[in-house]
Design a protein around this motif. Sequence first.
Motif, PDB file in Angstrom:
ATOM      1  N   ILE A 136      48.374  44.818  55.560  1.00 25.89           N
ATOM      2  CA  ILE A 136      48.333  43.951  54.215  1.00 25.89           C
ATOM      3  C   ILE A 136      47.450  43.097  54.401  1.00 25.89           C
ATOM      4  O   ILE A 136      46.369  42.984  53.792  1.00 25.89           O
ATOM      5  N   SER A 137      46.774  42.694  55.568  1.00 27.32           N
ATOM      6  CA  SER A 137      45.316  41.047  55.306  1.00 27.32           C
ATOM      7  C   SER A 137      44.520  41.903  55.446  1.00 27.32           C
ATOM      8  O   SER A 137      43.520  41.542  55.271  1.00 27.32           O
ATOM      9  N   TYR A 138      43.884  43.041  56.260  1.00 30.17           N
ATOM     10  CA  TYR A 138      43.104  43.847  56.641  1.00 30.17           C
ATOM     11  C   TYR A 138      42.964  44.208  55.478  1.00 30.17           C
ATOM     12  O   TYR A 138      41.440  44.472  54.575  1.00 30.17           O
ATOM     13  N   LEU A 139      44.003  45.214  54.237  1.00 34.48           N
ATOM     14  CA  LEU A 139      43.509  45.560  52.823  1.00 34.48           C
ATOM     15  C   LEU A 139      43.340  44.575  51.984  1.00 34.48           C
ATOM     16  O   LEU A 139      42.046  44.549  51.139  1.00 34.48           O
ATOM     17  N   ALA A 140      43.425  43.454  52.301  1.00 34.29           N
ATOM     18  CA  ALA A 140      43.004  42.451  51.157  1.00 34.29           C
ATOM     19  C   ALA A 140      42.643  41.648  51.226  1.00 34.29           C
ATOM     20  O   ALA A 140      41.443  41.587  50.505  1.00 34.29           O
ATOM     21  N   VAL A 141      41.793  42.010  52.237  1.00 34.58           N
ATOM     22  CA  VAL A 141      40.000  41.346  52.599  1.00 34.58           C
ATOM     23  C   VAL A 141      38.592  42.674  52.134  1.00 34.58           C
ATOM     24  O   VAL A 141      37.759  42.493  51.534  1.00 34.58           O
ATOM     25  N   ARG A 142      39.073  44.585  53.311  1.00 38.23           N
ATOM     26  CA  ARG A 142      38.414  44.713  52.953  1.00 38.23           C
ATOM     27  C   ARG A 142      38.461  45.692  51.595  1.00 38.23           C
ATOM     28  O   ARG A 142      36.852  45.885  51.459  1.00 38.23           O
ATOM     29  N   PHE A 143      39.743  45.494  50.425  1.00 42.55           N
ATOM     30  CA  PHE A 143      39.226  46.568  49.419  1.00 42.55           C
ATOM     31  C   PHE A 143      38.588  46.105  48.895  1.00 42.55           C
ATOM     32  O   PHE A 143      37.784  46.281  47.971  1.00 42.55           O
ATOM     33  N   PRO A 144      38.078  44.510  48.010  1.00 44.40           N
ATOM     34  CA  PRO A 144      38.055  43.853  47.550  1.00 44.40           C
ATOM     35  C   PRO A 144      35.762  44.033  48.089  1.00 44.40           C
ATOM     36  O   PRO A 144      34.461  43.634  47.190  1.00 44.40           O
ATOM     37  N   LEU A 145      36.031  43.344  50.003  1.00 40.58           N
ATOM     38  CA  LEU A 145      34.682  43.771  50.046  1.00 40.58           C
ATOM     39  C   LEU A 145      34.184  45.268  49.373  1.00 40.58           C
ATOM     40  O   LEU A 145      33.202  45.160  49.941  1.00 40.58           O
ATOM     41  N   THR A 146      34.470  45.931  50.042  1.00 41.99           N
ATOM     42  CA  THR A 146      33.834  46.835  49.724  1.00 41.99           C
ATOM     43  C   THR A 146      33.734  47.229  48.051  1.00 41.99           C
ATOM     44  O   THR A 146      32.565  48.319  47.497  1.00 41.99           O
ATOM     45  N   LEU A 147      34.357  46.802  47.402  1.00 42.14           N
ATOM     46  CA  LEU A 147      34.060  46.928  46.056  1.00 42.14           C
ATOM     47  C   LEU A 147      32.783  46.668  46.043  1.00 42.14           C
ATOM     48  O   LEU A 147      31.739  46.167  45.005  1.00 42.14           O
TER      49      LEU A 147
END
Length: 311
Positions: A92-103
Amino acid sequence: MAKKKQSNSLGKVKMSRHLKKEWQIYSLLLIPVFYFIIFKYIPMLGNIIAFRKYSGGVNIFGEKWVGFRYFRQFMRDHAFWRAFSNTLILSISYLAVRFPLTLIFALLLNEIRNVKWKKFVQTVSYLPHFISMVIIAGMIKEVVSLSGPINTLISSMGGEKVSFIQEAAWFPPIYIISGIWQALGWGTIIYLAAMTGINTELYEAARVDGASRFKQALHVTIPGILPTIVTLLILDIGGIMGSNFEKIILLYLPSTYETADVISTLVYRMGITGGNFSYATAVGLFEGIIGLILVTSANFLSRKVTESSLW
């Protein structure tokens, strides 16, 4: 009824003609179909040993039926709940950081007008994805080692060196930061492909109305790729339980089990290393069921809220 039968027969004739004409293209599907059947669906039969006692040997379906014995066993196991919580925290921590940064990174790439510079940035950001995970793990260990650049900088500033790779508290930041570096550029490909399908007249209309580049991205680009964003988010939520097994097992140590041990590594240790195959299968089956519930729930909520979903 006669008209319906006639239309069905005509449809079958058209389909057979189409298959005869395009059989070369459809033949390319044979390899992926056989791959999924052999390596994905047939192995699912092995889940039966989660309910049977199995200790290896010819009898692949176990020696005797034990029901939910192994499920009750791991439910009482402290190591399982530690691995379960670590899986959720890391994913969840990885998704919460990576997902918006990728967008955000995809939106920034889309705003680059110099084609050569854009291709250069894309190439550099894509490269880490193609590096072997073994090499990635080796690079991470070198960077955070006692003689690595980070500790060299700390000591040059008068601080004490830190054994990052051996301290449990530092494992989540190392996992998340290195994961972003590795996946950030590659994750923008689908977004950039979706952006090419946005009608350029919408941008022209926005410029006529005096919209800045930021407002164009906010009110034209993001709504235009919203179905893609939702689809990728659903897939990522469905994969929350499946942490990056290869990376974790290459980086973690007994001293970092407290924060690094996840369900997949627990299954590996219990099943492959420890020989407790039925217990490991029960844990893996539980992980798969949780993943199915997550992706189904995310898809349902997405369909209700945004009217966009996978099915």
